[in-house]
Design a protein around this motif. Structure first.
Motif, mmCIF file in Angstrom:
data_model
loop_
_atom_site.group_PDB
_atom_site.id
_atom_site.type_symbol
_atom_site.label_atom_id
_atom_site.label_comp_id
_atom_site.label_asym_id
_atom_site.label_seq_id
_atom_site.Cartn_x
_atom_site.Cartn_y
_atom_site.Cartn_z
ATOM 1 N N LEU A 67 0.907 -1.282 -0.493
ATOM 2 C CA LEU A 67 0.065 0.175 -0.300
ATOM 3 C C LEU A 67 0.691 1.485 -0.411
ATOM 4 C CD1 LEU A 67 -3.180 1.347 0.118
ATOM 5 C CD2 LEU A 67 -2.662 1.233 2.820
ATOM 6 N N MET A 90 -2.356 -1.327 -5.641
ATOM 7 C CA MET A 90 -3.171 -0.946 -4.435
ATOM 8 C C MET A 90 -3.958 -2.651 -4.155
ATOM 9 S SD MET A 90 -5.671 2.179 -4.532
ATOM 10 C CE MET A 90 -6.836 1.264 -5.885
ATOM 11 N N LYS A 97 -3.323 -7.609 2.883
ATOM 12 C CA LYS A 97 -3.752 -7.283 4.209
ATOM 13 C C LYS A 97 -3.621 -7.892 5.315
ATOM 14 C CE LYS A 97 -6.792 -3.619 6.516
ATOM 15 N NZ LYS A 97 -7.968 -3.205 6.581
#
Length: 226
Positions: A67, A90, A97
């Motif tokens: 990110l 992105m 994540k």
């Protein structure tokens, strides 16, 4: 289960920085054949920032790292490449994540999401003579390896480099339909797309970095600066 560690992904990104910076003039020269000749410089500007800021980039997990790289690329890479490459990072970050390692299937899904994001952002599709003509075949190749009971990461990387290199030749005769090269119409036919070449060169350098034996055959890969 075959996993790719965060440290391996970090090595791949650092290798990419070195590749882009080493080929700054070369990629720009390729872009000058049908475009405005700034692709290499635009890409290098962003990756130079990544390299210089490397120690300060959040590496608490893969998603956080990607990110931050997405933000740096979007901010510092000029032209259309910034939004395109930034969107790719992105989208990959969103699927990684909190992860400190990803499976080959997860990596494949990350690339698939990046491709979808790039298509939505730039409107390009397969056959428009953009980096997608390399990324989409690479994605299909990874999906094939995911179907194997015991996927070999080295073999998968080598095959990805092969199809990206093949895309250079397969798209050379096409007329560009996206980017600055599309503005020159038929003159773009017969020239290699610098975005496709960059993907092939990066994957070839990843093979070298991770000790995967392969022999490049495309002149555009062989002629890159040592």
């Amino acid at each position: 289960m075959t996993e790719i560690s965060q440290s391996q992904i970090e090595r791949a990104i650092q290798t990419t920085c070195k590749t882009v910076l080493r080929n700054e003039l070369y990629f720009s020269d390729l872009d000058g054949l049908a475009g405005d000749g700034d692709f290499g410089t635009s890409l290098a500007t962003g990756y130079r920032v990544i390299q210089n800021d490397w120690n300060d980039i959040d590496k608490s997990n893969i998603g956080a790292m990607l990110l931050k790289i997405s933000m740096l690329v979007s901010k510092h890479v000029g032209g259309s490449s910034g939004p395109i490459w930034g969107t790719g990072f992105m989208k990959a970050a969103m699927l990684s994540k909190g992860k400190e390692a990803v499976t080959l299937q997860e990596l494949t899904d990350m690339l698939g999401s990046a491709i979808e994001g790039i298509q939505a952002r730039g409107g390009a599709k397969l056959g428009d003579k953009t980096l997608l003509d390399a990324l989409i075949p690479v994605h299909e190749t990874l999906k094939g390896h995911c179907a194997s009971a015991n996927p070999d990461l080295g073999r998968a990387l080598c095959d990805c480099a092969d199809v990206a290199e093949k895309a250079i030749e397969e798209t050379k005769t096409l007329v560009a339909h996206r980017g600055r090269a599309s503005q020159v119409g038929e003159r773009s036919a017969g020239t290699p797309d610098p975005g496709i070449v960059s993907i092939a060169v990066i994957l070839n350098d990843w093979c070298k970095e991770f000790g995967v034996e392969r022999t490049a055959t495309a002149a555009e890969v062989l002629n890159q600066p040592a």
